[in-house]
Design a protein around this motif. Structure first.
Motif, PDB file in Angstrom:
ATOM      1  N   THR A  92       6.266  17.442  -0.701  1.00 39.26           N
ATOM      2  CA  THR A  92       5.494  17.844  -1.883  1.00 39.26           C
ATOM      3  C   THR A  92       6.333  18.730  -2.794  1.00 39.26           C
ATOM      4  O   THR A  92       6.332  18.553  -4.022  1.00 39.26           O
ATOM      5  CB  THR A  92       4.217  18.591  -1.464  1.00 39.26           C
ATOM      6  N   LEU A  93       7.077  19.650  -2.211  1.00 40.87           N
ATOM      7  CA  LEU A  93       7.941  20.535  -3.003  1.00 40.87           C
ATOM      8  C   LEU A  93       9.024  19.748  -3.727  1.00 40.87           C
ATOM      9  O   LEU A  93       9.273  19.971  -4.918  1.00 40.87           O
ATOM     10  CB  LEU A  93       8.567  21.604  -2.104  1.00 40.87           C
ATOM     11  N   SER A  94       9.637  18.789  -3.042  1.00 38.91           N
ATOM     12  CA  SER A  94      10.685  17.997  -3.691  1.00 38.91           C
ATOM     13  C   SER A  94      10.104  17.123  -4.806  1.00 38.91           C
ATOM     14  O   SER A  94      10.743  16.926  -5.840  1.00 38.91           O
ATOM     15  CB  SER A  94      11.432  17.143  -2.670  1.00 38.91           C
ATOM     16  N   PHE A  95       8.884  16.620  -4.629  1.00 39.76           N
ATOM     17  CA  PHE A  95       8.241  15.839  -5.690  1.00 39.76           C
ATOM     18  C   PHE A  95       7.975  16.706  -6.918  1.00 39.76           C
ATOM     19  O   PHE A  95       8.245  16.306  -8.054  1.00 39.76           O
ATOM     20  CB  PHE A  95       6.929  15.235  -5.191  1.00 39.76           C
ATOM     21  N   VAL A  96       7.467  17.910  -6.700  1.00 38.31           N
ATOM     22  CA  VAL A  96       7.142  18.800  -7.815  1.00 38.31           C
ATOM     23  C   VAL A  96       8.408  19.256  -8.536  1.00 38.31           C
ATOM     24  O   VAL A  96       8.446  19.295  -9.770  1.00 38.31           O
ATOM     25  CB  VAL A  96       6.318  20.007  -7.321  1.00 38.31           C
ATOM     26  N   VAL A  97       9.455  19.569  -7.796  1.00 39.00           N
ATOM     27  CA  VAL A  97      10.706  20.024  -8.415  1.00 39.00           C
ATOM     28  C   VAL A  97      11.337  18.904  -9.238  1.00 39.00           C
ATOM     29  O   VAL A  97      11.860  19.145 -10.332  1.00 39.00           O
ATOM     30  CB  VAL A  97      11.685  20.546  -7.339  1.00 39.00           C
ATOM     31  N   ALA A  98      11.289  17.676  -8.757  1.00 42.46           N
ATOM     32  CA  ALA A  98      11.925  16.555  -9.459  1.00 42.46           C
ATOM     33  C   ALA A  98      11.014  15.910 -10.499  1.00 42.46           C
ATOM     34  O   ALA A  98      11.437  14.976 -11.177  1.00 42.46           O
ATOM     35  CB  ALA A  98      12.360  15.504  -8.441  1.00 42.46           C
TER      36      ALA A  98
ATOM     37  N   ILE B 269       5.075  20.365  12.747  1.00 40.39           N
ATOM     38  CA  ILE B 269       6.231  19.654  12.171  1.00 40.39           C
ATOM     39  C   ILE B 269       5.805  18.731  11.033  1.00 40.39           C
ATOM     40  O   ILE B 269       6.412  18.776   9.953  1.00 40.39           O
ATOM     41  CB  ILE B 269       7.007  18.911  13.278  1.00 40.39           C
ATOM     42  N   PRO B 270       4.756  17.901  11.172  1.00 40.37           N
ATOM     43  CA  PRO B 270       4.320  17.099  10.020  1.00 40.37           C
ATOM     44  C   PRO B 270       3.861  17.943   8.836  1.00 40.37           C
ATOM     45  O   PRO B 270       4.053  17.565   7.684  1.00 40.37           O
ATOM     46  CB  PRO B 270       3.175  16.252  10.572  1.00 40.37           C
ATOM     47  N   VAL B 271       3.253  19.114   9.109  1.00 35.03           N
ATOM     48  CA  VAL B 271       2.848  20.000   8.013  1.00 35.03           C
ATOM     49  C   VAL B 271       4.072  20.477   7.246  1.00 35.03           C
ATOM     50  O   VAL B 271       4.098  20.465   6.008  1.00 35.03           O
ATOM     51  CB  VAL B 271       2.027  21.193   8.544  1.00 35.03           C
ATOM     52  N   ILE B 272       5.109  20.877   7.964  1.00 33.47           N
ATOM     53  CA  ILE B 272       6.343  21.340   7.312  1.00 33.47           C
ATOM     54  C   ILE B 272       7.003  20.200   6.530  1.00 33.47           C
ATOM     55  O   ILE B 272       7.434  20.376   5.391  1.00 33.47           O
ATOM     56  CB  ILE B 272       7.307  21.939   8.358  1.00 33.47           C
ATOM     57  N   LEU B 273       7.058  19.017   7.122  1.00 38.67           N
ATOM     58  CA  LEU B 273       7.644  17.861   6.428  1.00 38.67           C
ATOM     59  C   LEU B 273       6.837  17.480   5.186  1.00 38.67           C
ATOM     60  O   LEU B 273       7.410  17.133   4.148  1.00 38.67           O
ATOM     61  CB  LEU B 273       7.758  16.675   7.375  1.00 38.67           C
TER      62      LEU B 273
END
Length: 192
Positions: free
Chosen positions: A121-127, A112-116
């Motif tokens: 990280t994905l939201s940081f890169v996209v934004a 669960i922490p890996v998925i979170l």
């Protein structure tokens, strides 16, 4: 986080389970198992050391308003929410994640922490294109070298004391004498 999660997923990476009724069957972990586990801890420490001090300053840089009073209010609000969410994250980590690890196993508890972390990280890169990025004016390495050089050069300088034993202060600051209050409270803490 992925490396730590893999220590629960790959059979050869985990130390063998012990039979509590027969302790002689317990085998200690191999050097490779230790290396993988300690490497996971080292990478997590380096990552946390690089992210945590910078995230607060990076978030504060995103508040861009010309009005000083609005900026101060927004910064106060941001700092309040930042620390509230940080404490909330710690509370969730020590309650919900530990509960999940106890009741559903380490694979799910670390998964669960890996998925979170992947989602964050994905939201940081996209934004990333939307962020306000401050221009670097000086090299961090140069500043660090300057501080080390000046500290080494001035390592034997003694600050002059005034006649009454108080410390020297620059910039017309009030002359003060050290008190025993802090010294007393530190000794009290260590005595407990």
């Amino acid at each position: 986080m992925i490396l730590l999660w893999l220590t629960t997923m790959i059979r050869d990476v985990k130390p063998p389970l012990c039979d509590p009724r027969n302790p002689s069957t317990c085998k200690s972990p191999t050097p490779i198992q230790y290396t993988l586990l300690y490497s996971a801890f080292a990478f997590m420490s380096i990552g946390a050391g690089g992210v945590r001090p910078c995230s607060l300053a990076f978030g504060a840089d995103q508040i861009d308003t010309k009005d000083v009073t609005k900026r101060e209010r927004r910064l106060e609000s941001f700092f309040g929410w930042y620390y509230s969410m940080a404490i909330m994250g710690v509370m969730i980590a020590i309650t919900a994640i530990v509960y999940i690890q106890d009741h559903h196993g380490w694979r799910v508890g670390f998964g669960i922490p890996v998925i979170l972390m992947f989602i964050s990280t994905l939201s940081f890169v996209v934004a990333y294109p939307l962020y306000y990025k401050m221009k670097v004016e000086k090299s961090l390495f140069t500043s660090l070298c300057q501080v080390i050089y000046v500290a080494w050069k001035n390592r034997r300088i003694e600050l002059p004391k005034l006649v009454d034993g108080s410390w020297y202060n620059k910039n017309d600051a009030n002359v003060t004498k050290p008190t025993d209050n802090l010294r007393y409270s530190i000794y009290t803490c260590f005595a407990l």
